[in-house]
Motif scaffolding. Structure first.
Motif, PDB file in Angstrom:
ATOM      1  N   THR A 153       0.837  -1.206   0.000  1.00 38.72           N
ATOM      2  CA  THR A 153       0.000   0.000   0.000  1.00 38.72           C
ATOM      3  C   THR A 153       0.870   1.252   0.000  1.00 38.72           C
ATOM      4  OG1 THR A 153      -1.774  -1.162   1.191  1.00 38.72           O
ATOM      5  CG2 THR A 153      -1.815   1.242   1.233  1.00 38.72           C
ATOM      6  N   MET A 154       1.906   1.243   0.844  1.00 45.82           N
ATOM      7  CA  MET A 154       2.823   2.393   0.899  1.00 45.82           C
ATOM      8  C   MET A 154       3.510   2.608  -0.443  1.00 45.82           C
ATOM      9  SD  MET A 154       3.190   4.101   3.821  1.00 45.82           S
ATOM     10  CE  MET A 154       2.599   3.936   5.517  1.00 45.82           C
ATOM     11  N   LEU A 155       4.008   1.529  -1.048  1.00 50.91           N
ATOM     12  CA  LEU A 155       4.714   1.656  -2.326  1.00 50.91           C
ATOM     13  C   LEU A 155       3.787   2.176  -3.416  1.00 50.91           C
ATOM     14  CD1 LEU A 155       6.864  -1.622  -2.281  1.00 50.91           C
ATOM     15  CD2 LEU A 155       7.638   0.721  -1.871  1.00 50.91           C
ATOM     16  N   SER A 156       2.539   1.660  -3.448  1.00 49.66           N
ATOM     17  CA  SER A 156       1.596   2.118  -4.469  1.00 49.66           C
ATOM     18  C   SER A 156       1.138   3.549  -4.204  1.00 49.66           C
ATOM     19  CB  SER A 156       0.380   1.183  -4.531  1.00 49.66           C
ATOM     20  OG  SER A 156      -0.396   1.254  -3.351  1.00 49.66           O
ATOM     21  N   MET A 157       1.201   3.981  -2.948  1.00 50.48           N
ATOM     22  CA  MET A 157       0.896   5.383  -2.625  1.00 50.48           C
ATOM     23  C   MET A 157       1.971   6.305  -3.187  1.00 50.48           C
ATOM     24  SD  MET A 157       0.635   7.145   1.160  1.00 50.48           S
ATOM     25  CE  MET A 157       2.405   7.076   1.457  1.00 50.48           C
ATOM     26  N   TYR A 158       3.229   5.918  -3.024  1.00 48.75           N
ATOM     27  CA  TYR A 158       4.326   6.766  -3.469  1.00 48.75           C
ATOM     28  C   TYR A 158       4.552   6.715  -4.977  1.00 48.75           C
ATOM     29  CZ  TYR A 158       5.870   8.074   1.207  1.00 48.75           C
ATOM     30  OH  TYR A 158       5.939   8.622   2.464  1.00 48.75           O
ATOM     31  N   ASP A 159       4.193   5.592  -5.626  1.00 53.03           N
ATOM     32  CA  ASP A 159       4.365   5.569  -7.081  1.00 53.03           C
ATOM     33  C   ASP A 159       3.089   5.944  -7.833  1.00 53.03           C
ATOM     34  OD1 ASP A 159       2.712   3.312  -7.318  1.00 53.03           O
ATOM     35  OD2 ASP A 159       4.369   1.910  -7.502  1.00 53.03           O
ATOM     36  N   GLY A 188       8.016   8.902  -4.868  1.00 50.77           N
ATOM     37  CA  GLY A 188       8.803   8.092  -3.954  1.00 50.77           C
ATOM     38  C   GLY A 188      10.295   8.163  -4.252  1.00 50.77           C
ATOM     39  N   ILE A 189      10.648   8.063  -5.539  1.00 47.15           N
ATOM     40  CA  ILE A 189      12.059   8.152  -5.931  1.00 47.15           C
ATOM     41  C   ILE A 189      12.614   9.526  -5.580  1.00 47.15           C
ATOM     42  CG2 ILE A 189      13.635   8.115  -7.901  1.00 47.15           C
ATOM     43  CD1 ILE A 189      11.725   6.116  -9.223  1.00 47.15           C
ATOM     44  N   ALA A 190      11.839  10.568  -5.873  1.00 45.39           N
ATOM     45  CA  ALA A 190      12.281  11.931  -5.568  1.00 45.39           C
ATOM     46  C   ALA A 190      12.480  12.124  -4.067  1.00 45.39           C
ATOM     47  CB  ALA A 190      11.276  12.943  -6.098  1.00 45.39           C
ATOM     48  N   LEU A 245       3.710  15.666   4.530  1.00 48.98           N
ATOM     49  CA  LEU A 245       5.119  15.746   4.894  1.00 48.98           C
ATOM     50  C   LEU A 245       6.072  15.395   3.747  1.00 48.98           C
ATOM     51  CD1 LEU A 245       4.960  14.283   8.529  1.00 48.98           C
ATOM     52  CD2 LEU A 245       4.943  16.675   7.815  1.00 48.98           C
ATOM     53  N   PRO A 246       5.825  14.315   2.955  1.00 47.48           N
ATOM     54  CA  PRO A 246       6.759  14.021   1.856  1.00 47.48           C
ATOM     55  C   PRO A 246       6.876  15.164   0.850  1.00 47.48           C
ATOM     56  CG  PRO A 246       5.314  12.148   2.267  1.00 47.48           C
ATOM     57  CD  PRO A 246       4.772  13.292   3.057  1.00 47.48           C
ATOM     58  N   HIS A 247       5.777  15.800   0.535  1.00 47.56           N
ATOM     59  CA  HIS A 247       5.785  16.901  -0.427  1.00 47.56           C
ATOM     60  C   HIS A 247       6.533  18.113   0.145  1.00 47.56           C
ATOM     61  CE1 HIS A 247       2.228  14.351  -0.830  1.00 47.56           C
ATOM     62  NE2 HIS A 247       2.388  14.487  -2.137  1.00 47.56           N
ATOM     63  N   VAL A 275       8.416  14.927 -11.385  1.00 43.77           N
ATOM     64  CA  VAL A 275       7.430  14.384 -10.431  1.00 43.77           C
ATOM     65  C   VAL A 275       6.014  14.824 -10.819  1.00 43.77           C
ATOM     66  CG1 VAL A 275       6.652  14.424  -8.035  1.00 43.77           C
ATOM     67  CG2 VAL A 275       9.084  14.220  -8.541  1.00 43.77           C
ATOM     68  N   CYS A 276       5.841  16.100 -11.144  1.00 46.01           N
ATOM     69  CA  CYS A 276       4.511  16.616 -11.495  1.00 46.01           C
ATOM     70  C   CYS A 276       3.992  15.992 -12.790  1.00 46.01           C
ATOM     71  CB  CYS A 276       4.553  18.138 -11.619  1.00 46.01           C
ATOM     72  SG  CYS A 276       4.788  19.008 -10.055  1.00 46.01           S
ATOM     73  N   LEU A 277       4.838  15.914 -13.810  1.00 47.79           N
ATOM     74  CA  LEU A 277       4.403  15.371 -15.097  1.00 47.79           C
ATOM     75  C   LEU A 277       4.122  13.876 -15.011  1.00 47.79           C
ATOM     76  CD1 LEU A 277       6.770  17.313 -17.537  1.00 47.79           C
ATOM     77  CD2 LEU A 277       4.305  17.629 -17.229  1.00 47.79           C
ATOM     78  N   SER A 278       4.927  13.145 -14.255  1.00 48.53           N
ATOM     79  CA  SER A 278       4.658  11.712 -14.087  1.00 48.53           C
ATOM     80  C   SER A 278       3.375  11.487 -13.312  1.00 48.53           C
ATOM     81  CB  SER A 278       5.842  11.032 -13.387  1.00 48.53           C
ATOM     82  OG  SER A 278       6.013  11.522 -12.059  1.00 48.53           O
ATOM     83  N   GLY A 279       3.116  12.356 -12.336  1.00 44.65           N
ATOM     84  CA  GLY A 279       1.847  12.258 -11.604  1.00 44.65           C
ATOM     85  C   GLY A 279       0.658  12.549 -12.486  1.00 44.65           C
ATOM     86  N   LEU A 280       0.783  13.580 -13.327  1.00 42.22           N
ATOM     87  CA  LEU A 280      -0.301  13.912 -14.253  1.00 42.22           C
ATOM     88  C   LEU A 280      -0.565  12.760 -15.217  1.00 42.22           C
ATOM     89  CD1 LEU A 280      -2.302  16.013 -15.353  1.00 42.22           C
ATOM     90  CD2 LEU A 280      -0.446  16.911 -16.781  1.00 42.22           C
ATOM     91  N   ARG A 281       0.505  12.125 -15.688  1.00 42.05           N
ATOM     92  CA  ARG A 281       0.365  10.976 -16.600  1.00 42.05           C
ATOM     93  C   ARG A 281      -0.368   9.830 -15.909  1.00 42.05           C
ATOM     94  NH1 ARG A 281       4.516   6.931 -18.091  1.00 42.05           N
ATOM     95  NH2 ARG A 281       3.943   5.995 -20.094  1.00 42.05           N
ATOM     96  N   SER A 282      -0.060   9.584 -14.642  1.00 43.77           N
ATOM     97  CA  SER A 282      -0.733   8.523 -13.891  1.00 43.77           C
ATOM     98  C   SER A 282      -2.200   8.851 -13.666  1.00 43.77           C
ATOM     99  CB  SER A 282      -0.019   8.315 -12.547  1.00 43.77           C
ATOM    100  OG  SER A 282      -0.646   7.310 -11.787  1.00 43.77           O
TER     101      SER A 282
END
Length: 409
Positions: A153-159, A188-190, A245-247, A275-282
């Protein structure tokens, strides 16, 4: 973000705002309000804001609102205690001198904060002994595979893949990590890279406000550990207790290194853009999946269509034979009577009343939770009873659910 502006500057606030806006987990969690996560997030942000504001202005009103929003977050959902305990411990470790002086010199503010918490938490406070008892010896204190599920769940939250995975399997939590997760976000990587860079810069003492960033990093770690220690906290609305907090960590480091070398500044801006563009793509991929399928299984729009057809029929009783129907029925129908008898079922299934004004809802086997509905479907197919079993399909012609209705004699 106003708290970030006050505590770490306008650049941190703007960058963190962008990171949050394009975070797929934050986006879909806000749209769905999964597990009443939005009020919890609002209370966390308000708590941070009034804590920063009181630290700067020493205003009694801010102390009261600090306690009030801490209490309201706990009243909204008891797992808020994980965030409160983690942040309190880290504040005590990082700012113990300032905290000691503040408590000694501002006893009225402490009293008002306690009053605000008592008013916000309200009746939840008298339930604390029972909550502690259930936490220690509840129905599933050590469920098998719980830690593995929390990690996934944590990993899927961050990716950013959590809601794509969930929609792709029709809401079946047990199968959501088996298939495709769609395009991934890079939060997550960032975050990992940011923490590594911060440790290097802090070691060489080349970064401002190092203690504030250290506080954010350790607080995020403590909240995460708290979620892992909390029994049954396996779903996404528990994992996101660590937001924002991560952001803030990523935004703070990018902003605080702005006056460093041009290369470091460029890398920071490029990282935020990725990070923003990959999030938008997801986000776009998840929305496209929903549009193509109309929602699968427990999330299918075919149930919405069924509710629209029957929402005003007062002569009907709609009976859910498995978990996952009744919440939608409550929101999407007005006059039919609703029932969920399966909570009282035992090993022997009671016969279904053959009343033609009853409509029974059942899942296909892959979406069934308790399997009572599947047993009834099999039983009715074999018995040859005077019954109509109608499948309801999604946009890809897959069965989302069945309706069972006895014909009038």
């Amino acid at each position: 973000m106003v708290a970030a502006w006050r505590g770490l500057g306008i650049a941190t606030a703007l960058i963190a705002s962008a990171l949050l806006a394009f975070d797929p987990t934050y986006f879909f969690l806000s749209v769905l309000d999964w597990g009443v996560a939005v009020p919890s997030f609002v209370c966390r942000c308000a708590l941070l804001y009034f804590a920063v504001r009181w630290n700067q202005l020493r205003n009694l009103r801010d102390a009261f609102f600090l306690g009030l929003f801490a209490g309201l977050g706990f009243f909204n959902k008891a797992d808020f205690a994980v965030f409160l305990l983690a942040v309190s411990i880290v504040v005590t470790c990082c700012y113990w001198r300032q905290l000691f002086v503040a408590v000694r010199q501002h006893s009225a503010a402490v009293a008002l904060a306690c009053l605000g918490f008592a008013l916000g938490a309200g009746p939840m406070l008298i339930k604390i002994p029972r909550m502690l008892s259930l936490t220690v010896s509840g129905p599933h204190p050590n469920a098998p595979g719980e830690m593995t599920t929390k990690l996934k769940t944590m990993l899927s939250m961050y990716d950013g893949s959590h809601f794509y995975r969930l929609m792709n399997v029709g809401g079946v939590f047990e199968r959501m990590y088996e298939g495709s997760g769609g395009p991934k976000a890079a939060l997550g990587i960032a975050l990992i890279l940011t923490c590594g860079v911060f440790c290097g810069l802090a070691y060489r003492r080349k970064i401002a406000k190092a203690r504030a960033v250290t506080f954010l990093i350790i607080a995020a770690l403590f909240v995460t550990f708290g979620v892992f220690l909390l029994p049954d906290a396996v779903r996404i609305h528990h994992a996101v207790l660590v937001f924002p907090l991560p952001h803030l960590i990523i935004a703070a480091l990018v902003a605080l290194t702005w006056n460093s070398r041009t290369l470091l500044r460029t890398v920071g801006l490029l990282a935020v853009a990725i990070v923003c563009l990959s999030g938008l793509r997801s986000i776009a991929a998840t929305q496209n999946l929903i549009q193509q399928t109309g929602g699968r299984g427990r999330w299918s729009e075919s149930l919405n269509a069924f509710c629209r057809e029957n929402r005003s029929r007062s002569e009907l009783t709609i009976v859910s034979l498995d978990w996952g129907f009744n919440e939608q029925l409550i929101f999407l129908t007005d006059t039919p009577q609703l029932a969920e008898p399966f909570w009282e079922f035992n090993q022997t299934l009671p016969p279904l009343p053959p009343d033609p004004n009853y409509i029974y809802l059942a899942h296909p086997a892959e979406y069934s939770v308790l399997k009572y509905d599947v047993a009834y479907l099999n039983q009715l197919h074999v018995s040859g009873a005077n019954v109509e079993i109608a499948p309801h399909f999604d946009r890809q012609n897959e069965v989302a659910f069945y309706t069972i209705r006895f014909r009038s004699h």
